[in-house]
Enzyme design. Structure first.
Site, PDB file in Angstrom:
ATOM      1  N   SER A   1       7.635 -10.070  -8.790  1.00 15.66           N
ATOM      2  CA  SER A   1       9.065 -10.248  -9.086  1.00 15.66           C
ATOM      3  C   SER A   1       9.530 -11.651  -8.705  1.00 15.66           C
ATOM      4  CB  SER A   1       9.891  -9.234  -8.292  1.00 15.66           C
ATOM      5  OG  SER A   1       9.608  -7.937  -8.721  1.00 15.66           O
TER       6      SER A   1
ATOM      7  N   ARG B   1       8.860   0.760 -24.408  1.00 17.32           N
ATOM      8  CA  ARG B   1       9.804   0.829 -23.291  1.00 17.32           C
ATOM      9  C   ARG B   1      11.236   0.514 -23.740  1.00 17.32           C
ATOM     10  NH1 ARG B   1       7.307  -2.155 -18.262  1.00 17.32           N
ATOM     11  NH2 ARG B   1       8.998  -0.998 -17.269  1.00 17.32           N
TER      12      ARG B   1
ATOM     13  N   ASP C   1       7.858   1.162  -7.749  1.00 17.83           N
ATOM     14  CA  ASP C   1       6.527   0.920  -8.329  1.00 17.83           C
ATOM     15  C   ASP C   1       5.403   1.536  -7.503  1.00 17.83           C
ATOM     16  OD1 ASP C   1       7.596  -0.514 -10.432  1.00 17.83           O
ATOM     17  OD2 ASP C   1       7.420  -2.442  -9.402  1.00 17.83           O
TER      18      ASP C   1
HETATM   19  C1  S3P Z   1      11.298  -5.421 -11.290  1.00 16.88           C
HETATM   20  C2  S3P Z   1      12.132  -4.338 -11.241  1.00 16.88           C
HETATM   21  C3  S3P Z   1      11.660  -2.944 -11.376  1.00 16.88           C
HETATM   22  C4  S3P Z   1      10.154  -2.830 -11.186  1.00 16.88           C
HETATM   23  C5  S3P Z   1       9.400  -3.917 -11.902  1.00 16.88           C
HETATM   24  C6  S3P Z   1       9.839  -5.285 -11.429  1.00 16.88           C
HETATM   25  C7  S3P Z   1      11.886  -6.777 -11.153  1.00 16.88           C
HETATM   26  O1  S3P Z   1      11.975  -2.471 -12.658  1.00 16.88           O
HETATM   27  O2  S3P Z   1       9.702  -1.574 -11.618  1.00 16.88           O
HETATM   28  O3  S3P Z   1       8.005  -3.790 -11.695  1.00 16.88           O
HETATM   29  O4  S3P Z   1      11.129  -7.739 -10.914  1.00 16.88           O
HETATM   30  O5  S3P Z   1      13.100  -6.888 -11.286  1.00 16.88           O
HETATM   31  P1  S3P Z   1      13.389  -1.767 -12.988  1.00 16.88           P
HETATM   32  O6  S3P Z   1      14.451  -2.765 -12.795  1.00 16.88           O
HETATM   33  O7  S3P Z   1      13.292  -1.345 -14.418  1.00 16.88           O
HETATM   34  O8  S3P Z   1      13.468  -0.614 -12.033  1.00 16.88           O
END
Ligand code: S3P
Length: 444
Positions: A32, A131, A328
């Site tokens: 992230s 998705r 996750d």
């Molecule tokens: C992420 C947010 C999450 C996570 C993804 C990374 C991010 O998704 O599952 O692997 O970097 O902002 P969601 O915002 O859809 O929950």
């Protein structure tokens, strides 16, 4: 070209019972934070340097898209150098932006592009093309961007950004850091104040890092909700960023060390942002032995070295309120639950059905194939643990092009009699290149 389109041959692998995990390892940089470091570097005026960047396929997809829109991004020894174009300076790309498997690249870049006068096509692999994108299309349309998605609101899609976009106040209908970030990133090049109201806090890397890059961003807490305001158009100045290790990647090794007898493993330099550390809290509730050593800040984020020793785990009922802090990590938590004494109950996990795969059904199928007794409900799994006895093993299990299903079942294989076969380990490269070798070394 995404390898999973170009080459239909997938690399199968069997993960077999292994010895204790010992020694000291480092996991790759946080996914992230890596995406965001590249994006904000690309929007700053001048040169940013990033160390510890995750060089996984997802992050490289973000880098390629930003390059296609005018940023210069190069590897320089152990660092990455980003020469940004300035907020508002992104250019029209010549070809479709290929997002591969990466939902984060897609949703955050849709936000970024929405407030630029750019028309762009976004494409992705078979998993990403299923998705939901409606969750970002909705707020970005309110800001004035136009979209032509595939039926069901999915990729491939065309987007027409708008400049100037309209600032909005948006209350998140789903707990999603990606949706929050998409709106905030669109707000960077939108005159006025763009506001996101987040009833349930999600990972806050965007807010932390945007402030570091000099954006005028405020966060107010009211009745448990967070109100985030960004003033646009923003002037971002370049930054040097050190990316901490990814807690989501560390989680696989933390579970492995917890369930393989005799393990005593140090996972160095793990990011421990409180919006991301839920997995370690739940493992501790189950009886895991985790010591936090040398707590410090890395790149503006809390971090520490984790020493994890084998411990008997007990089943728990996981409070659904913690889900956004470990969204996750449920696939690997299910593996820990399968080896625990007693029953683990999870609920409130509908979001898992729209990740890189339907992770509730994919994990239910895969764990059953490995001999685990469980029940799949609408919004969770109820898992009967073995009390530490190895799983039967089996497979090959289907990973559904989902890196976290693959890595979770690899860990299950270590704690099984027959091993666990995977249809492919290829998706692991999206977030954790080197995983298979690192696991083999730690368990040697
Ligand atoms: C992420 C947010 C999450 C996570 C993804 C990374 C991010 O998704 O599952 O692997 O970097 O902002 P969601 O915002 O859809 O929950």
């Amino acid at each position: 070209m995404n390898r999973r389109y170009g080459n239909p041959r997938l690399t199968a692998h069997r993960f077999t019972p292994a010895g204790p995990l010992t020694g000291r390892i480092r996991v790759p940089g946080d996914k992230s934070i890596s995406h965001r470091a590249l994006m904000f570097g690309a929007l700053a005026v001048g040169r940013s340097r990033i160390s510890g960047l995750l060089e996984g396929e997802d992050v490289l997809a973000t880098a390629a898209a930003l390059r296609a829109m005018g940023a210069q991004i190069e590897r320089d020894g152990d660092e990455w150098v980003v020469d940004g174009v300035g907020v508002g300076g992104l250019l029209q790309p010549d070809a479709a932006l290929e997002m591969g498997n990466s939902g984060t690249s897609t949703r955050l870049l849709l936000g970024l592009v929405a407030s630029h006068a750019i028309t762009a096509a976004f494409t992705g692999d078979a998993s990403l093309s299923k998705r939901p994108m409606g969750r970002v299309i909705d707020p970005l349309s309110l800001m004035g961007a136009s979209f032509t998605p595939s039926p069901g609101g999915t990729l491939p899609l065309m987007m027409e950004g708008i400049e100037p976009a309209v600032p909005i106040e948006y209350r998140l209908p789903v707990a999603s850091a990606q949706v929050k970030s998409a709106v905030l990133l669109a707000g960077l090049n939108t005159p006025g104040i763009t506001t996101v109201i987040e009833p349930v806090p999600t990972r806050d890397h965007t807010e932390r890092m945007l402030r570091g890059f000099g954006a005028e961003l405020s966060v107010e807490e009211a009745d448990g909700a967070r109100i985030i305001r960004i003033h646009g158009p923003a002037d971002l100045h370049p930054c040097d960023i050190e990316v901490p290790g990814d807690p989501s990647s560390a989680a696989f090794f933390a579970v492995a060390a917890s369930i393989v007898p005799g393990s005593d493993l140090v996972i160095a330099n793990v990011g421990l942002n409180p919006t991301r550390n839920g997995i370690f809290k739940v493992l501790e509730q189950m009886g895991a032995r985790i010591d936090y050593q040398d707590a410090r800040k890395v790149g503006g984020e809390p971090a520490a070295d984790l020493r994890v020793r084998h411990a008997p785990l007990a089943g728990v009922t996981v409070d659904p309120a913690i889900a956004p802090r470990m969204i996750d990590e449920f696939p690997v938590l299910f593996v820990a639950a399968a080896l625990a004494e007693g029953t683990t109950v999870t609920s409130g996990l509908e979001e898992l059905r729209v990740k890189e795969s339907d992770r509730l059904s994919a994990m239910a199928q895969a764990l059953r194939a490995a001999g685990v007794t469980l029940e799949e409900t609408d919004d969770g799994l109820i898992i009967e643990g073995t009390g530490g006895a190895p799983l039967a093993g089996g497979g090959p299990v289907t990973t559904h092009l989902d890196h976290r299903i693959a890595m979770s079942m690899a860990i299950a294989g270590l704690a099984s009699r027959e091993g666990v076969g995977l249809d492919t380990v290829d998706p692991i490269a999206t977030s954790f290149p080197g995983f298979v070798g690192l696991l083999a070394d730690a368990a040697a």
